[in-house]
Motif scaffolding. Structure first.
Motif, PDB file in Angstrom:
ATOM      1  N   LYS A   1       0.844  -1.189   0.000  1.00 58.88           N
ATOM      2  CA  LYS A   1       0.000   0.000   0.000  1.00 58.88           C
ATOM      3  C   LYS A   1       0.886   1.249   0.000  1.00 58.88           C
ATOM      4  N   PRO A   2       0.370   2.362  -0.473  1.00 59.51           N
ATOM      5  CA  PRO A   2       1.182   3.594  -0.434  1.00 59.51           C
ATOM      6  C   PRO A   2       1.684   3.933   0.965  1.00 59.51           C
ATOM      7  N   GLU A   3       0.909   3.592   1.978  1.00 62.47           N
ATOM      8  CA  GLU A   3       1.340   3.881   3.349  1.00 62.47           C
ATOM      9  C   GLU A   3       2.484   2.999   3.822  1.00 62.47           C
ATOM     10  N   ASP A   4       2.868   2.019   3.027  1.00 59.70           N
ATOM     11  CA  ASP A   4       4.051   1.210   3.342  1.00 59.70           C
ATOM     12  C   ASP A   4       5.335   1.903   2.891  1.00 59.70           C
ATOM     13  N   THR A   5       5.206   3.006   2.186  1.00 57.90           N
ATOM     14  CA  THR A   5       6.377   3.745   1.720  1.00 57.90           C
ATOM     15  C   THR A   5       7.206   4.236   2.898  1.00 57.90           C
ATOM     16  N   ALA A   6       8.479   3.877   2.895  1.00 57.82           N
ATOM     17  CA  ALA A   6       9.378   4.229   3.992  1.00 57.82           C
ATOM     18  C   ALA A   6      10.780   3.726   3.661  1.00 57.82           C
ATOM     19  N   VAL A   7      11.717   4.122   4.496  1.00 57.42           N
ATOM     20  CA  VAL A   7      13.030   3.479   4.479  1.00 57.42           C
ATOM     21  C   VAL A   7      12.946   2.304   5.449  1.00 57.42           C
ATOM     22  N   TYR A   8      13.319   1.140   4.969  1.00 57.81           N
ATOM     23  CA  TYR A   8      13.263  -0.078   5.777  1.00 57.81           C
ATOM     24  C   TYR A   8      14.667  -0.411   6.278  1.00 57.81           C
ATOM     25  N   TYR A   9      14.751  -0.611   7.580  1.00 49.92           N
ATOM     26  CA  TYR A   9      16.022  -0.885   8.223  1.00 49.92           C
ATOM     27  C   TYR A   9      16.040  -2.297   8.801  1.00 49.92           C
ATOM     28  N   CYS A  10      17.146  -2.964   8.608  1.00 50.88           N
ATOM     29  CA  CYS A  10      17.367  -4.267   9.221  1.00 50.88           C
ATOM     30  C   CYS A  10      18.016  -4.048  10.583  1.00 50.88           C
ATOM     31  N   ARG A  11      17.628  -4.856  11.537  1.00 55.67           N
ATOM     32  CA  ARG A  11      18.210  -4.774  12.876  1.00 55.67           C
ATOM     33  C   ARG A  11      18.635  -6.153  13.341  1.00 55.67           C
ATOM     34  N   TYR A  12      19.806  -6.194  13.958  1.00 58.44           N
ATOM     35  CA  TYR A  12      20.307  -7.416  14.597  1.00 58.44           C
ATOM     36  C   TYR A  12      20.422  -7.116  16.082  1.00 58.44           C
ATOM     37  N   ALA A  13      19.857  -7.987  16.906  1.00 57.45           N
ATOM     38  CA  ALA A  13      19.945  -7.853  18.357  1.00 57.45           C
ATOM     39  C   ALA A  13      20.508  -9.144  18.926  1.00 57.45           C
ATOM     40  N   GLY A  14      21.741  -9.050  19.393  1.00 60.41           N
ATOM     41  CA  GLY A  14      22.375 -10.190  20.045  1.00 60.41           C
ATOM     42  C   GLY A  14      23.062  -9.643  21.278  1.00 60.41           C
ATOM     43  N   ARG A  15      24.375  -9.675  21.286  1.00 64.28           N
ATOM     44  CA  ARG A  15      25.087  -8.945  22.332  1.00 64.28           C
ATOM     45  C   ARG A  15      25.352  -7.547  21.798  1.00 64.28           C
ATOM     46  N   GLY A  16      24.323  -6.737  21.857  1.00 67.25           N
ATOM     47  CA  GLY A  16      24.387  -5.411  21.261  1.00 67.25           C
ATOM     48  C   GLY A  16      23.368  -5.304  20.140  1.00 67.25           C
ATOM     49  N   ASN A  17      23.039  -4.084  19.781  1.00 65.55           N
ATOM     50  CA  ASN A  17      22.076  -3.825  18.714  1.00 65.55           C
ATOM     51  C   ASN A  17      22.783  -3.172  17.547  1.00 65.55           C
ATOM     52  N   TYR A  18      22.477  -3.639  16.355  1.00 64.85           N
ATOM     53  CA  TYR A  18      23.097  -3.100  15.159  1.00 64.85           C
ATOM     54  C   TYR A  18      22.023  -2.846  14.117  1.00 64.85           C
ATOM     55  N   TRP A  19      22.268  -1.829  13.291  1.00 69.86           N
ATOM     56  CA  TRP A  19      21.326  -1.439  12.256  1.00 69.86           C
ATOM     57  C   TRP A  19      22.008  -1.424  10.891  1.00 69.86           C
ATOM     58  N   GLY A  20      21.231  -1.758   9.880  1.00 71.30           N
ATOM     59  CA  GLY A  20      21.704  -1.602   8.520  1.00 71.30           C
ATOM     60  C   GLY A  20      21.561  -0.157   8.070  1.00 71.30           C
ATOM     61  N   GLN A  21      21.966   0.099   6.833  1.00 74.60           N
ATOM     62  CA  GLN A  21      21.964   1.469   6.312  1.00 74.60           C
ATOM     63  C   GLN A  21      20.586   1.880   5.790  1.00 74.60           C
ATOM     64  N   GLY A  22      19.698   0.923   5.621  1.00 73.66           N
ATOM     65  CA  GLY A  22      18.348   1.211   5.151  1.00 73.66           C
ATOM     66  C   GLY A  22      18.199   1.035   3.656  1.00 73.66           C
ATOM     67  N   THR A  23      17.004   0.654   3.256  1.00 70.54           N
ATOM     68  CA  THR A  23      16.683   0.531   1.839  1.00 70.54           C
ATOM     69  C   THR A  23      15.309   1.154   1.613  1.00 70.54           C
ATOM     70  N   GLN A  24      15.206   1.937   0.564  1.00 75.82           N
ATOM     71  CA  GLN A  24      13.974   2.683   0.302  1.00 75.82           C
ATOM     72  C   GLN A  24      12.939   1.783  -0.371  1.00 75.82           C
ATOM     73  N   VAL A  25      11.737   1.826   0.155  1.00 71.75           N
ATOM     74  CA  VAL A  25      10.587   1.174  -0.472  1.00 71.75           C
ATOM     75  C   VAL A  25       9.559   2.259  -0.764  1.00 71.75           C
ATOM     76  N   THR A  26       9.198   2.372  -2.039  1.00 73.74           N
ATOM     77  CA  THR A  26       8.216   3.365  -2.453  1.00 73.74           C
ATOM     78  C   THR A  26       7.063   2.663  -3.163  1.00 73.74           C
ATOM     79  N   VAL A  27       5.859   2.890  -2.663  1.00 77.60           N
ATOM     80  CA  VAL A  27       4.667   2.272  -3.247  1.00 77.60           C
ATOM     81  C   VAL A  27       3.814   3.381  -3.842  1.00 77.60           C
ATOM     82  N   SER A  28       3.626   3.312  -5.142  1.00 79.00           N
ATOM     83  CA  SER A  28       2.838   4.339  -5.824  1.00 79.00           C
ATOM     84  C   SER A  28       1.373   3.922  -5.902  1.00 79.00           C
ATOM     85  N   SER A  29       0.510   4.908  -5.873  1.00 77.71           N
ATOM     86  CA  SER A  29      -0.937   4.622  -5.909  1.00 77.71           C
ATOM     87  C   SER A  29      -1.459   4.577  -7.337  1.00 77.71           C
TER      88      SER A  29
END
Length: 114
Positions: free
Chosen positions: A86-114
């Motif tokens: 859906k268009p409301e799913d448009t966002a930058v999507y980030y991956c997260r790893y939680a183990g001994r510490g929290n880490y984030w990816g750089q993000g990937t853009q998802v754009t949904v056009s109506s």
């Protein structure tokens, strides 16, 4: 240290599908959680879906029935299959790893056009 590399974002029409991937490398502990969060412009970063190394999952209500998280522990990879976008799913999507510490990816853009 853990490094996360995401892929699979892009532009799609409403009703379409995308599959995101995130590969973790570095010091990976066998007991962990990996997942996806998203941030739209001007909004906070919100949980989309997470999955533990044991297979337990958690989804945001807004994506239940449309998105599916999965992972390949042998490849330290987590996936997000996104259907009926859906268009409301448009966002930058980030991956997260939680183990001994929290880490984030750089993000990937998802754009949904109506």
């Amino acid at each position: 240290q853990v490094q996360l590399v995401e892929s699979g974002g892009g532009l799609v029409q409403a009703g379409g599908s995308l599959r995101l991937s995130c590969v973790a490398s570095g010091t990976i502990f066998s007991i962990n959680a990996m997942g996806w969060y998203r941030q739209a412009p001007g909004k906070q970063r919100d949980l989309v879906a997470t999955m533990t190394s044991g297979g337990s999952t958690n989804y945001a209500d807004s994506v239940k029935g449309r998105f599916t998280i999965s992972r390949d522990n042998a490849k330290n990879t987590v996936y997000l299959q996104m259907n009926s976008l859906k268009p409301e799913d448009t966002a930058v999507y980030y991956c997260r790893y939680a183990g001994r510490g929290n880490y984030w990816g750089q993000g990937t853009q998802v754009t949904v056009s109506s």
